[in-house]
Design a protein around this motif. Structure first.
Motif, PDB file in Angstrom:
ATOM      1  N   THR A 229      41.928  40.821  29.901  1.00 37.84           N
ATOM      2  CA  THR A 229      42.438  39.469  30.160  1.00 37.84           C
ATOM      3  C   THR A 229      41.431  38.557  30.636  1.00 37.84           C
ATOM      4  N   GLY A 230      41.557  37.237  29.962  1.00 43.59           N
ATOM      5  CA  GLY A 230      40.657  36.242  30.150  1.00 43.59           C
ATOM      6  C   GLY A 230      39.157  36.791  30.175  1.00 43.59           C
ATOM      7  N   LEU A 231      38.459  36.527  31.381  1.00 45.28           N
ATOM      8  CA  LEU A 231      36.923  36.966  31.228  1.00 45.28           C
ATOM      9  C   LEU A 231      37.053  38.433  31.497  1.00 45.28           C
ATOM     10  N   ASP A 232      37.846  39.116  31.876  1.00 43.09           N
ATOM     11  CA  ASP A 232      37.764  40.399  32.678  1.00 43.09           C
ATOM     12  C   ASP A 232      37.968  41.601  31.618  1.00 43.09           C
ATOM     13  N   GLU A 233      37.131  42.799  31.851  1.00 43.99           N
ATOM     14  CA  GLU A 233      37.686  43.895  31.227  1.00 43.99           C
ATOM     15  C   GLU A 233      37.894  44.923  31.964  1.00 43.99           C
ATOM     16  N   ILE A 234      39.220  45.374  31.866  1.00 44.75           N
ATOM     17  CA  ILE A 234      39.782  46.555  32.722  1.00 44.75           C
ATOM     18  C   ILE A 234      39.870  47.620  32.199  1.00 44.75           C
ATOM     19  N   THR A 235      39.257  48.675  32.809  1.00 49.24           N
ATOM     20  CA  THR A 235      39.312  50.096  32.409  1.00 49.24           C
ATOM     21  C   THR A 235      40.204  50.960  33.184  1.00 49.24           C
ATOM     22  N   VAL A 236      41.311  51.440  32.797  1.00 44.05           N
ATOM     23  CA  VAL A 236      42.237  52.389  33.462  1.00 44.05           C
ATOM     24  C   VAL A 236      41.842  53.594  33.664  1.00 44.05           C
ATOM     25  N   LEU A 237      41.658  53.914  34.879  1.00 46.39           N
ATOM     26  CA  LEU A 237      41.098  55.467  35.361  1.00 46.39           C
ATOM     27  C   LEU A 237      42.122  56.054  35.553  1.00 46.39           C
ATOM     28  N   ALA A 238      43.415  55.641  36.035  1.00 48.12           N
ATOM     29  CA  ALA A 238      44.509  56.440  36.308  1.00 48.12           C
ATOM     30  C   ALA A 238      45.918  55.564  36.265  1.00 48.12           C
ATOM     31  N   GLY A 239      46.561  55.765  35.082  1.00 43.72           N
ATOM     32  CA  GLY A 239      47.560  54.550  34.864  1.00 43.72           C
ATOM     33  C   GLY A 239      48.932  55.466  35.494  1.00 43.72           C
TER      34      GLY A 239
END
Length: 141
Positions: free
Chosen positions: A13-23
């Motif tokens: 999202t935008g400039l962010d990279e989000i890694t899901v560790l526990a969804g």
């Protein structure tokens, strides 16, 4: 292990990279645990609030500005409904570990915004926020 992201789901999202560790699928909806890599200037574009509480791992309080500067290993808890944002004001990439509880509102919102593409319009982002119980409050003071 918290830092092990091999094969993890990544949301951009935008400039962010989000890694899901526990969804929420893995936690029965209780938690959404993520690692955020923010480029300089990254983070949500506006102040916001939501029902889920959050814990950021990565802040020292500046009481005059109600601002926290995150340092390695610091923990910043936020109760649900607390107006806030997060921003990388440095010149280097920053990483934060974040846990939302309950997890569904934030996970659904982030996935909806990511699905809008690399530069979603504000109206589309506002609609995604509203659908997920997130109030976008306006500019960062």
């Amino acid at each position: 292990m918290l830092g092990d992201s091999a094969g993890a789901d990544t949301i951009r999202t935008g400039l962010d990279e989000i890694t899901v560790l526990a969804g929420t699928a893995e936690t029965g909806g209780a938690l959404f645990a993520i690692r955020i890599r923010m480029a300089p200037g990254g983070g949500p574009p506006v102040m916001h609030r939501h029902d889920p509480g959050e814990v950021y791992i990565g802040g020292a309080d500046d009481p005059d500005r109600r601002r926290f500067t995150a340092g390695a290993g610091d923990v910043v808890p936020l109760a649900g409904r607390t107006p806030h944002t997060i921003r990388n004001e440095s010149t280097e990439d920053a990483i934060a570990f974040v846990v939302h509880a309950p997890g569904a509102p934030m996970e659904q919102f982030l996935r909806a915004v990511a699905a809008l593409g690399p530069e979603p319009g504000m109206e589309e982002a506002l609609a995604a926020a509203q659908r997920n119980g997130i109030a976008l409050l306006g500019p960062i003071p």
